[in-house]
Motif scaffolding. Structure first.
Motif, PDB file in Angstrom:
ATOM      1  N   VAL A 770      44.225  98.160  30.559  1.00 40.18           N
ATOM      2  CA  VAL A 770      43.243  97.702  31.534  1.00 40.18           C
ATOM      3  C   VAL A 770      42.577  96.456  30.968  1.00 40.18           C
ATOM      4  O   VAL A 770      42.224  96.414  29.786  1.00 40.18           O
ATOM      5  CB  VAL A 770      42.190  98.788  31.823  1.00 40.18           C
ATOM      6  N   HIS A 771      42.385  95.445  31.793  1.00 43.03           N
ATOM      7  CA  HIS A 771      41.940  94.142  31.304  1.00 43.03           C
ATOM      8  C   HIS A 771      40.593  93.783  31.951  1.00 43.03           C
ATOM      9  O   HIS A 771      40.457  93.797  33.174  1.00 43.03           O
ATOM     10  CB  HIS A 771      42.995  93.084  31.618  1.00 43.03           C
ATOM     11  N   ALA A 772      39.655  93.466  31.083  1.00 42.80           N
ATOM     12  CA  ALA A 772      38.283  93.219  31.532  1.00 42.80           C
ATOM     13  C   ALA A 772      37.813  91.844  31.076  1.00 42.80           C
ATOM     14  O   ALA A 772      38.119  91.402  29.970  1.00 42.80           O
ATOM     15  CB  ALA A 772      37.357  94.295  30.979  1.00 42.80           C
ATOM     16  N   ASP A 773      37.077  91.193  31.963  1.00 46.30           N
ATOM     17  CA  ASP A 773      36.327  89.998  31.572  1.00 46.30           C
ATOM     18  C   ASP A 773      34.955  90.460  31.074  1.00 46.30           C
ATOM     19  O   ASP A 773      34.314  91.318  31.691  1.00 46.30           O
ATOM     20  CB  ASP A 773      36.115  89.063  32.764  1.00 46.30           C
ATOM     21  N   VAL A 774      34.494  89.884  29.968  1.00 44.28           N
ATOM     22  CA  VAL A 774      33.166  90.201  29.435  1.00 44.28           C
ATOM     23  C   VAL A 774      32.220  89.054  29.757  1.00 44.28           C
ATOM     24  O   VAL A 774      32.468  87.910  29.380  1.00 44.28           O
ATOM     25  CB  VAL A 774      33.220  90.457  27.919  1.00 44.28           C
ATOM     26  N   TRP A 775      31.139  89.400  30.468  1.00 39.97           N
ATOM     27  CA  TRP A 775      30.114  88.429  30.845  1.00 39.97           C
ATOM     28  C   TRP A 775      28.854  88.706  30.048  1.00 39.97           C
ATOM     29  O   TRP A 775      28.431  89.862  29.909  1.00 39.97           O
ATOM     30  CB  TRP A 775      29.796  88.546  32.336  1.00 39.97           C
ATOM     31  N   SER A 776      28.242  87.680  29.551  1.00 39.71           N
ATOM     32  CA  SER A 776      26.928  87.813  28.911  1.00 39.71           C
ATOM     33  C   SER A 776      25.860  87.500  29.956  1.00 39.71           C
ATOM     34  O   SER A 776      25.828  86.400  30.517  1.00 39.71           O
ATOM     35  CB  SER A 776      26.794  86.862  27.720  1.00 39.71           C
ATOM     36  N   VAL A 777      25.016  88.479  30.211  1.00 42.30           N
ATOM     37  CA  VAL A 777      23.909  88.295  31.153  1.00 42.30           C
ATOM     38  C   VAL A 777      22.646  88.042  30.327  1.00 42.30           C
ATOM     39  O   VAL A 777      22.076  88.963  29.752  1.00 42.30           O
ATOM     40  CB  VAL A 777      23.730  89.524  32.065  1.00 42.30           C
ATOM     41  N   THR A 778      22.252  86.818  30.257  1.00 42.60           N
ATOM     42  CA  THR A 778      21.079  86.494  29.451  1.00 42.60           C
ATOM     43  C   THR A 778      19.780  86.873  30.151  1.00 42.60           C
ATOM     44  O   THR A 778      18.756  87.066  29.495  1.00 42.60           O
ATOM     45  CB  THR A 778      21.059  84.999  29.118  1.00 42.60           C
ATOM     46  N   SER A 779      19.806  86.976  31.481  1.00 36.50           N
ATOM     47  CA  SER A 779      18.580  87.360  32.186  1.00 36.50           C
ATOM     48  C   SER A 779      18.904  88.026  33.511  1.00 36.50           C
ATOM     49  O   SER A 779      19.263  87.365  34.489  1.00 36.50           O
ATOM     50  CB  SER A 779      17.675  86.148  32.435  1.00 36.50           C
ATOM     51  N   TRP A 780      18.767  89.338  33.552  1.00 30.91           N
ATOM     52  CA  TRP A 780      18.909  90.066  34.810  1.00 30.91           C
ATOM     53  C   TRP A 780      17.781  89.677  35.768  1.00 30.91           C
ATOM     54  O   TRP A 780      18.006  89.531  36.976  1.00 30.91           O
ATOM     55  CB  TRP A 780      18.837  91.580  34.554  1.00 30.91           C
ATOM     56  N   THR A 781      16.605  89.479  35.231  1.00 30.41           N
ATOM     57  CA  THR A 781      15.455  89.191  36.078  1.00 30.41           C
ATOM     58  C   THR A 781      15.544  87.819  36.728  1.00 30.41           C
ATOM     59  O   THR A 781      15.242  87.661  37.918  1.00 30.41           O
ATOM     60  CB  THR A 781      14.162  89.292  35.249  1.00 30.41           C
ATOM     61  N   GLU A 782      15.979  86.806  35.954  1.00 33.43           N
ATOM     62  CA  GLU A 782      16.091  85.476  36.537  1.00 33.43           C
ATOM     63  C   GLU A 782      17.206  85.415  37.576  1.00 33.43           C
ATOM     64  O   GLU A 782      17.093  84.689  38.576  1.00 33.43           O
ATOM     65  CB  GLU A 782      16.304  84.425  35.444  1.00 33.43           C
ATOM     66  N   LEU A 783      18.256  86.173  37.376  1.00 33.93           N
ATOM     67  CA  LEU A 783      19.306  86.255  38.408  1.00 33.93           C
ATOM     68  C   LEU A 783      18.739  86.864  39.685  1.00 33.93           C
ATOM     69  O   LEU A 783      19.032  86.394  40.799  1.00 33.93           O
ATOM     70  CB  LEU A 783      20.479  87.084  37.901  1.00 33.93           C
ATOM     71  N   ARG A 784      17.938  87.893  39.535  1.00 38.20           N
ATOM     72  CA  ARG A 784      17.344  88.527  40.718  1.00 38.20           C
ATOM     73  C   ARG A 784      16.407  87.560  41.426  1.00 38.20           C
ATOM     74  O   ARG A 784      16.437  87.448  42.655  1.00 38.20           O
ATOM     75  CB  ARG A 784      16.590  89.784  40.304  1.00 38.20           C
ATOM     76  N   ARG A 785      15.575  86.863  40.678  1.00 37.79           N
ATOM     77  CA  ARG A 785      14.635  85.940  41.308  1.00 37.79           C
ATOM     78  C   ARG A 785      15.362  84.810  42.023  1.00 37.79           C
ATOM     79  O   ARG A 785      14.958  84.393  43.115  1.00 37.79           O
ATOM     80  CB  ARG A 785      13.676  85.391  40.249  1.00 37.79           C
ATOM     81  N   ASP A 786      16.428  84.311  41.413  1.00 38.66           N
ATOM     82  CA  ASP A 786      17.221  83.281  42.083  1.00 38.66           C
ATOM     83  C   ASP A 786      17.804  83.826  43.387  1.00 38.66           C
ATOM     84  O   ASP A 786      17.806  83.140  44.419  1.00 38.66           O
ATOM     85  CB  ASP A 786      18.344  82.811  41.158  1.00 38.66           C
ATOM     86  N   ALA A 787      18.280  85.055  43.351  1.00 44.57           N
ATOM     87  CA  ALA A 787      18.853  85.652  44.559  1.00 44.57           C
ATOM     88  C   ALA A 787      17.793  85.858  45.635  1.00 44.57           C
ATOM     89  O   ALA A 787      18.044  85.642  46.832  1.00 44.57           O
ATOM     90  CB  ALA A 787      19.525  86.981  44.209  1.00 44.57           C
ATOM     91  N   MET A 788      16.613  86.245  45.221  1.00 38.94           N
ATOM     92  CA  MET A 788      15.531  86.431  46.193  1.00 38.94           C
ATOM     93  C   MET A 788      15.119  85.100  46.814  1.00 38.94           C
ATOM     94  O   MET A 788      14.807  85.029  48.010  1.00 38.94           O
ATOM     95  CB  MET A 788      14.345  87.113  45.523  1.00 38.94           C
ATOM     96  N   ARG A 789      15.134  84.040  46.010  1.00 35.56           N
ATOM     97  CA  ARG A 789      14.844  82.714  46.575  1.00 35.56           C
ATOM     98  C   ARG A 789      15.914  82.296  47.577  1.00 35.56           C
ATOM     99  O   ARG A 789      15.624  81.662  48.598  1.00 35.56           O
ATOM    100  CB  ARG A 789      14.715  81.691  45.449  1.00 35.56           C
TER     101      ARG A 789
END
Length: 895
Positions: A770-789
């Motif tokens: 099984v092959h996975a891409d690994v993503w580093s999420v430096t900020s869950w909160t900033e991603l959420r705020r960007d999405a809310m904007r």
């Protein structure tokens, strides 16, 4: 039969009893003299003589312990009051206008259901007016002016004064508590909401006094380090006597005394009432506070009684009146302010001596004593107290001013338990108030249902006087002023060192961040602007190397030989030290951070505070202060060291932090990051310096969580978009083999959890194809705020795709998000991810064990990630369910 012998009572020994008496006969003579005074003149006379001798000894330089309390009288007697340097009649008219307009503003707002508070300012009006007319320095003079921490519930009176001054209009007063349109007046002092007026948010009770202490200390720190001469600045903190029950109010008294902060004055409005009743119903809050402040080393100035009491006290040759004032409990003083003369004569002037003392007083004079003649209501008494405060040297001063809550609002308000919740006066009550204040408001102006504001005109004598007084003191106050002063761009080399990685050397991200800050502090242009703040955990964070180089700030320097003087990393205190090692006080540390973080506005000197704390003992313990920091528009770096719930081996429940990012997410000013690698830290800090200290500074502060688990630090990937992804919150760190056949999925993780997902990526490929891409999420909160904007933009008809949606668009397979935090942290972004989304986290209390065992307990270790990833693929029909069963057995997860 003889009586049984009684046990001998053990004598109570003092420290003097332990010293040999070299002249017992002389000692006996002194004791006999005291006995004679008690027999012939009474105990009151003996107490009086002992106090006078004690005071004389103190003035003579004899080393004696200080008295913790004094008589229930004014510290400055009538004969010692200084000459008043103003126009008392004019100031009385100004104060009357402010009282009226404050009550009118709150009443008009209350009729719209908006509420407000009237009674606090009514009790404290003269405490503010004397300060504004004679003591509070503005920003137009030399230095930074004074810093005013004004009592939140008294804000209507401050608005009324600013209105009279011409800085607010009638329309703005009518917008009190009506902020939705963007132009209203906030209910309390809120710098973020009214940034040209308020400097310090104070209505979270207790935080104002604490912040004031550390503001005064930071003023001294700036001066000691040669950054700005703050010698002319004084910090004034106004608080209520009920507010002193908050632990934060009293938390830093010893610090203020220990460091000799004579640039600090507390003014406690002792109206003897909390929000719902008496502060100390059966005792005396003034005496209690005097003892607490004196015991902590403060200078105490009491202004309790008005001039109507002066002739009575002068006649009190026996001390009976002074004794009576000291024994009446506060709740009874409150009652006396609301009762008639007959009641007062019967319940207060008891006994022949006191009855005779009051016999010459009319009923009106008797009522006046308790209803109006309190020290805090008389300008000359307040002026004398403030003058004594500002002229005192060597210690901070507290002014304890006795008042009546609801003073001058009429009998329905004055001294009533419910007056904090009473939001409006009737028109008839306004008429009574007008007559009491002798305001020239005609009956025709009170003919309708709406009470008017009253302004005498731009060229009226009152307005001219007010402006002249403020001009002489250095301009308007309160006032917040920001002069944009960008800091020089930091040198590139310290950031490049982290971006290159550590090779095979294992380095914890805590160490990487500390190394970066240490290198930036060496910069000749902006290095002096860094303010490292540590609550007694410097060695935990590897910051002891800063001790001998930067030095630890102390106004006393180093008056001792440090035990580790022969070591390279010795403990070094200095009057010009850069580090602020606060001791075990997160509350004090955040207060210090706030003073430094707002120095760009308070002193026109941008500073870069760097506050690093231990695990959860930041946002969990001091979340209210961080909210106030955001309200005060602070800028700087807050660092949660030894972060996460599973990285601190052996620490257990109280130290396992799995929730601080949730708390930080609730603070709109906090920009939160959970970096995994040193190069991510470099990118984040560099961007933070740009955003907070560049040409267009933003009103935010940064929160980074770093870990104590050593790991090899890789170099920053050269792939395009990595730096943007780090700043915005997500980037692909290690993709799967592009040509590999088999099921695929996406692994998202932050902080130390990235290492678990990288191991899981390897196990998925080697054990299960099984092959996975690994993503580093430096900020869950900033991603959420960007999405809310982005959602808000769509509501306005604009098409905008959230960054996280674009980043993961088209990525094959389900998404599995993992962190060392509660699942709510990564779940913040789930609704904007188009793929099937599932999370793993560390919900629940922490526990003590090895990192490996604790991660297995929470099911977030690499093997648990593998099993969960396979389960998600099985649910999607991409692999058989039996594969999941085999994986559980293989990794020991089937129990």
């Amino acid at each position: 039969m003889s009586e049984p012998s009684r046990p001998t009572e053990s004598p109570v020994l003092s420290e003097l009893d332990q010293l040999p008496d070299r002249d017992r006969e002389e000692t006996a003579e002194w004791q006999a003299s005291l006995d004679a005074v008690v027999r012939n003149a009474g105990p009151e006379r003996a107490v009086y003589l002992m106090r006078r001798v004690h005071e004389f000894a103190a003035r003579s330089g004899t080393s004696l312990p200080g008295l913790l309390s004094s008589d229930y009288l004014n510290t400055v007697p009538a004969a010692a009051q200084p000459e008043f340097d103003g126009d008392l009649e004019m100031e009385s008219r100004i104060t009357a206008l402010n009282r009226w307009n404050a009550a009118a503003m709150v009443t008009r707002a209350a009729r719209l259901g908006l509420g407000g508070h009237i009674s606090t300012y009514a009790s404290a009006a003269w405490l503010y007016e004397i300060g504004f007319n004679h003591f509070f320095r503005g920003k137009d003079g030399d230095g930074s002016g004074d810093q005013l921490f004004l009592q939140g519930h008294a804000s209507p009176g401050i608005y009324a004064r600013v209105f009279l001054e011409g800085r607010l209009s009638r329309d703005q007063l009518d917008a009190f508590r009506r902020e939705a349109g963007g132009h209203g007046l906030p209910s309390y002092p809120h710098p973020r909401r009214l940034p040209w007026l308020w400097e310090f948010p104070t209505v979270s009770m207790g935080l104002g006094p604490l912040g004031a202490v550390y503001q005064a200390r930071f003023n001294r720190y700036l001066r000691a380090r040669g950054i700005k001469d703050t010698s002319a600045s004084r910090v004034w903190a106004f608080l209520g006597d009920g507010e002193t029950d908050e632990p934060e109010s009293m938390a830093a008294l010893s610090l203020a005394a220990r460091e000799g902060l004579d640039n600090l004055t507390f003014v406690v409005n002792c109206n003897l009432q909390r929000l719902d009743g008496p502060v100390r119903s059966n005792s005396k809050i003034v005496q209690e506070l005097e003892a607490r402040f004196r015991g902590a080393g403060w200078n105490v100035v009491k202004t309790l009684w008005g001039e109507a009491w002066d002739p009575l006290l002068a006649q009190d040759t026996t001390g009976r009146l002074v004794r009576r004032l000291g024994e009446v409990p506060d709740a009874q003083l409150q009652t006396l302010a609301a009762r008639d003369a007959a009641y007062i004569r019967k319940s207060f002037f008891t006994g022949d001596a006191l009855s005779a003392l009051s016999a010459s007083l009319s009923d009106a004079q008797v009522v006046e004593l308790f209803e109006n003649s309190r020290g805090g209501h008389e300008p000359l008494k307040v002026y004398a107290a403030y003058r004594a405060a500002v002229e005192h040297r060597g210690a901070p001063t507290v002014v304890l001013a006795q008042t009546v809550k609801g003073h001058a609002l009429g009998p329905a308000f004055e001294s009533r338990n419910a007056n904090h919740q009473m939001k409006k006066l009737t028109i008839d009550q306004f008429r009574v108030m007008r007559d009491l204040l002798e305001l020239p408001i005609p009956d025709s102006a009170l003919a309708g249902d709406q009470v008017p504001y009253w302004h005498p005109g731009e060229n009226a004598p009152e307005v001219r006087y007010l402006r002249e007084r403020r001009a002489a003191l250095g301009g308007p106050a309160p006032l917040r002023r920001v002069i944009a002063t960008p800091l020089p761009k930091p040198p590139a080399k310290p950031f490049e060192a982290l971006e290159q990685g550590s090779g095979h050397q294992e380095v914890a991200t805590t160490m990487a961040l500390v190394r970066l800050v240490k290198d930036l502090m060496r910069d000749g242009r902006s290095g002096a602007r860094w303010v490292p703040i540590i609550p007694d955990e410097a060695r935990t964070f590897g910051m002891e190397s800063m001790f001998p180089t930067a030095g630890i700030y102390s106004p006393l320097g180093q008056t001792y030989d440090p035990v580790d003087a022969d070591q390279l990393l010795h403990y070094k205190e200095s009057t010009t030290g850069q580090l602020l090692v606060e001791g075990i006080t997160e509350a004090g540390s955040v207060a210090e951070f706030t003073a430094a973080a707002t120095s760009y506005a308070t002193h026109d000197e941008p500073m870069i505070p760097f506050y690093i704390f231990y695990a959860m003992f930041g946002f969990q313990r001091t979340g209210d202060q961080f909210w106030a920091l955001g309200d005060q528009v602070g800028r700087g770096f807050v660092v949660g060291g030894t972060a996460g719930r599973t990285t601190m081996t052996g620490e257990g429940l109280q130290h396992g932090d799995g929730h601080s990012h949730l708390m930080a997410a609730t603070n709109p000013a906090a920009i939160s990051y959970d970096p995994a690698f040193a190069f991510e830290i470099a990118v984040i800090v560099r961007d933070g310096l740009r955003r907070m200290y560049g040409d267009q500074p933003e009103n935010v502060f940064y929160y980074l969580t770093v870990y104590n688990e050593p790991k090899p630090q890789p170099a920053m990937p050269a792939a395009p978009g990595v730096e943007e992804g780090i700043v915005r919150g997500i980037y692909r760190f290690r993709p799967a083999e592009p040509a590999a056949a088999g099921p695929r999925l996406q692994l998202l993780s932050s902080g130390t959890a990235v290492h678990w997902t990288l191991r899981a990526q390897e196990l998925l490929a080697s054990d299960w194809n099984v092959h996975a891409d690994v993503w580093s999420v430096t900020s869950w909160t900033e991603l959420r705020r960007d999405a809310m904007r982005a959602d808000d933009a769509r509501m306005r008809g604009e098409e905008r795709t959230p960054f996280v949606t674009r980043a993961l668009a088209g990525a094959p397979g389900p998404v599995l998000a993992v962190s060392d935090w509660m699942r709510q942290v990564p779940d913040q972004i789930s609704q904007w991810v188009e793929q099937d989304y599932y999370s793993l986290g560390t919900d629940g209390f922490g526990l003590s064990d090895t990192r490996e065992a604790v991660r297995r307990y929470f099911r977030v270790d690499a093997e648990s990630i593998v099993v969960t990833a396979l389960d998600r693929l099985a649910r999607a029909g991409q692999i058989p369910p039996a594969t999941v069963t085999r994986a559980r057995a293989r990794y020991g997860l089937d129990g």
